[in-house]
Design an enzyme around this catalytic site. Sequence first.
Site, PDB file in Angstrom:
ATOM      1  N   GLU A 100       0.837  -1.188   0.000  1.00 42.21           N
ATOM      2  CA  GLU A 100       0.000   0.000   0.000  1.00 42.21           C
ATOM      3  C   GLU A 100       0.882   1.251   0.000  1.00 42.21           C
ATOM      4  O   GLU A 100       1.817   1.342   0.795  1.00 42.21           O
ATOM      5  CB  GLU A 100      -0.914  -0.034   1.230  1.00 42.21           C
ATOM      6  CG  GLU A 100      -1.947  -1.151   1.106  1.00 42.21           C
ATOM      7  CD  GLU A 100      -2.369  -1.747   2.440  1.00 42.21           C
ATOM      8  OE1 GLU A 100      -2.267  -1.062   3.460  1.00 42.21           O
ATOM      9  OE2 GLU A 100      -2.787  -2.921   2.444  1.00 42.21           O
ATOM     10  N   GLU A 119      -4.102  -6.992   2.258  1.00 45.90           N
ATOM     11  CA  GLU A 119      -2.860  -7.571   2.797  1.00 45.90           C
ATOM     12  C   GLU A 119      -2.732  -9.055   2.457  1.00 45.90           C
ATOM     13  O   GLU A 119      -1.626  -9.558   2.257  1.00 45.90           O
ATOM     14  CB  GLU A 119      -2.780  -7.372   4.311  1.00 45.90           C
ATOM     15  CG  GLU A 119      -2.441  -5.949   4.743  1.00 45.90           C
ATOM     16  CD  GLU A 119      -3.624  -5.001   4.684  1.00 45.90           C
ATOM     17  OE1 GLU A 119      -4.765  -5.474   4.452  1.00 45.90           O
ATOM     18  OE2 GLU A 119      -3.425  -3.787   4.876  1.00 45.90           O
ATOM     19  N   ASP A 131       0.346  -4.832  12.711  1.00 45.55           N
ATOM     20  CA  ASP A 131      -0.996  -5.260  13.111  1.00 45.55           C
ATOM     21  C   ASP A 131      -1.803  -5.821  11.941  1.00 45.55           C
ATOM     22  O   ASP A 131      -2.730  -6.592  12.132  1.00 45.55           O
ATOM     23  CB  ASP A 131      -1.756  -4.065  13.694  1.00 45.55           C
ATOM     24  CG  ASP A 131      -0.903  -3.291  14.683  1.00 45.55           C
ATOM     25  OD1 ASP A 131      -1.194  -3.336  15.863  1.00 45.55           O
ATOM     26  OD2 ASP A 131       0.084  -2.658  14.237  1.00 45.55           O
ATOM     27  N   HIS A 145      -2.496  -0.400  15.963  1.00 42.54           N
ATOM     28  CA  HIS A 145      -1.404   0.040  15.086  1.00 42.54           C
ATOM     29  C   HIS A 145      -0.047  -0.021  15.785  1.00 42.54           C
ATOM     30  O   HIS A 145       0.907   0.591  15.318  1.00 42.54           O
ATOM     31  CB  HIS A 145      -1.629   1.489  14.624  1.00 42.54           C
ATOM     32  CG  HIS A 145      -2.511   1.620  13.416  1.00 42.54           C
ATOM     33  ND1 HIS A 145      -3.805   1.200  13.397  1.00 42.54           N
ATOM     34  CD2 HIS A 145      -2.272   2.126  12.173  1.00 42.54           C
ATOM     35  CE1 HIS A 145      -4.335   1.451  12.212  1.00 42.54           C
ATOM     36  NE2 HIS A 145      -3.420   2.007  11.444  1.00 42.54           N
TER      37      HIS A 145
END
Length: 844
Positions: free
Chosen positions: A522, A553, A578, A620
């Site tokens: 990304e 992902e 994460d 995160h």
Amino acid sequence: MIGIESFPNPHSPLTNKKKHTTMPKAQFIDPKEKRKAKELKFKPIPVNKYNKSIDDERKNFSDDDLKRIYHDMAVIREFENMLNLIKTTGEYNGVEYNHPGPAHLSIGQEAAAVGMAYELDTDDYIFGSHRSHGEILAKGLSAIHKLSDKALKEVMTEFFDGVIYDIVKKNFKGSTKELAVKFLLYGTLAEIFARETGFNKGLGGSMHAFFTPFGVYPNNAIVGGSGDIAVGAALYKKVNSKPGLVVANIGDASMACGPVWEGISFATMDQFTTLWEGDQKGGLPLIINIMNNQYGMGGQTCGETMGYEIAARIGAGVNKDQMHAERVDGYNPLAVIDAYRRKKKVLEKKQGPVLLDVLTYRYSGHSPSDASSYRSKEEVEAWQQQDSIVTFGEALTKAGIATKKELDKMVEGIKDNTFEVFKLAINDEISPRMDPGKDDVIGGMMLSNGSLDTVEEDRKPDVNHPLEENPRVKQISKKERYAFDKDGKPFSKMKQYQLRDGLFEAIADRFYKDPTLIAYGEENRDWGGAFAVYRGLTEALPYHRLFNSPIAEGAIVGTAIGYAMCGGRVVPEIMYCDFLGRSGDEVFNQIPKWQAMSGNMIKMPVVLRVSVGSKYGAQHSQDWTSLVAHIPGLKVCFPATPYDAKGLMNAALQGTDPVVFFESQRIYDIGEQFVEKGVPAEYYEIPFGEPDVKVEGEDVTILSVGATLYRVMDAIKTLRDDYNMSAEVIDARSLVPFNYDKVIESVKKTGRIVITGDATARGSFLNDLASNVTNLAFDYLDAPPVVVGSRNWITPAHELENEFFPQPHWIVDAIHQRIVPLEGHVSREEFGDSEQLRRNKMGV
Ligand SMILES: Cc1ncc(C[n+]2csc(CCOP(=O)(O)OP(=O)(O)O)c2C)c(N)n1
Ligand SMILES: [Mg+2]
């Protein structure tokens, strides 16, 4: 620190327009256009439109072709019948055999498999699922037909040094093609029976068997698992201009799986046609082939577990080509072949991917223990009455292509062959099993430990300019490669060569060495990666080597697996640790397993960059190194200095194994504080598994993982200044593999050890290190190793983080409370027995 929110978009002016456009994309989004009222129209999706008779098809097929289609279907039928009998009666033709492993059979689906494989070349790859025996045989038989005798001999002689071919030659007579058919049946069956003479040395088994020389790529027991891996294989072909297409065989029920949807999103990205250039421009050479037998295990996909009614409908929602979706009658092999002939043309015109919904039915249960309680006998019989092999045989005889007698004789021959192959495959002397205990054979296959400058020789990497002309390279050349000046004063942050520069140098260098290397994730391109590691690469590389992926992902990792399986090197990126959960199957079940499950046929040079966050709270900021270190088959490292980051990244990119490469967002901008001569501009590698003594000391060893190193450095100042204690600091650098020698050596000297890192302590790799040090150095320890990890909580907000992550004073407190009292020390954090007991009892 530069976070995604604060990082400026590093668009730089177009300076080097060579083969590929180097400017960041400029696709103007015009509000006038976008806000216009209009209507979205869908094209009709053909359903079972094929209506040719065998006579119509005689101009497209020779009589021999048509008989071969019948033959191939009959081969699959008998192979699966044999397994069904073994599973349900414990014998085949009176010979007893116990096969305790799985056998998901495809009796009834033969026309769909043969139709799918008939048109494919060996350059065309198929991927499948747990129910893929039929697909393996269909594709193998198609390859045998197409390959010359010379090529077949070469394949058989070279494969596992001719072990399987020798068995076949010794036990059968016949032409090369006849022997090749036995080779295919034997290699597949021996694999199903977990024999070392199987196609994957018995390490794959029924649900994973494959044979790449015939274009049969891994089949996946995780249903839908091929949904993104196959996309990566198609990506490999496109990026590297390799011939052939890729078929992903996916069950109708598995069309619900995340990896399939993510794979489809990835496969239909607009950029292939809008932004990619040259030979790489255009759609992926991919066919999603739904093997639609209308059931999951027992759930009916139409009417119960899915809403698509006709699975081909899925294509309509994905892109404006509707993936050229069609439903074809998978009970008629000629209908499927016809579809493949048409769809191959679509792919040749680079208008893929394609989605085919191939309707079929399985008579066999999901597995032999299945009592078929979910369907009526009438239903099974109704489909059996239209059986594809019987119907096709009748059509052949009616058209005068073959007599009934001829076909019966063919089937008799197939039965004899199957029986002979069966007897060989169960013969323990001819077809022994591997002894996993001997010489750690499976251990030896988990990692390939190769070292290659490039995975493909003789091809120049596609780049936009010489590396030395790169703006980032020029900028880095002006930086200080050691953080401090000669008086020990730190240079300004901007002046220091940072950890992210070390990663950049290693990756950029490899882009110029290995033509297959690609990187994506990304915001990897124009943004320069969320944390600016790739800044400068956008200018250096064409789109097909560095691109933004969809937010998927699973597919980011899954496609990388397929890409590597086919012979490429790839660096996928997970923006925050994460998000590994979103690629759980790919990271836990796929990347780590295929090298060994293939019997080492496959290499997996995937460097998965994973950035560990902080500051952004519970979802995160987690350090999941321990989760990954737990999985056999992965190399895992977590460098904390620019020198180590560059050296380990070089080693990762030189290797042939999957590496999960952890990076910490806390320290992307850190300068080199340990290696006084600075980070070399030249290439060097740091071997995996070697921890590094960062500071020598006498009184206590502190072993740290990742960015905790810098808090350890603060702690040792306190130990030294306030308590006259000299600490030896060891940076683990790698988690898997891990050489304990240096740690034990240190403990022999200090007698004490603290092990620290940012992972939550419970179940962590830190505990693993502690337990191993206890076992290996018990006699030298004054006290048990102490683990100082994060609390077993959610990670709280940045403002509260210091209560969660190990702090310098925690290390001092832990030494004071659990190892040796420090005179005058007053603890702030509780490490005593009662607190440990309380926390464990509470589960926090
Ligand atoms: C991720 C995952 N979930 C569940 C299963 C268990 N399982 C094995 S086969 C199967 C049904 C698959 O149906 P479909 O995709 O239609 O393939 P078919 O079995 O009909 O060939 C299920 C649920 C699995 N192997 N993997
Ligand atoms: Mg199904």
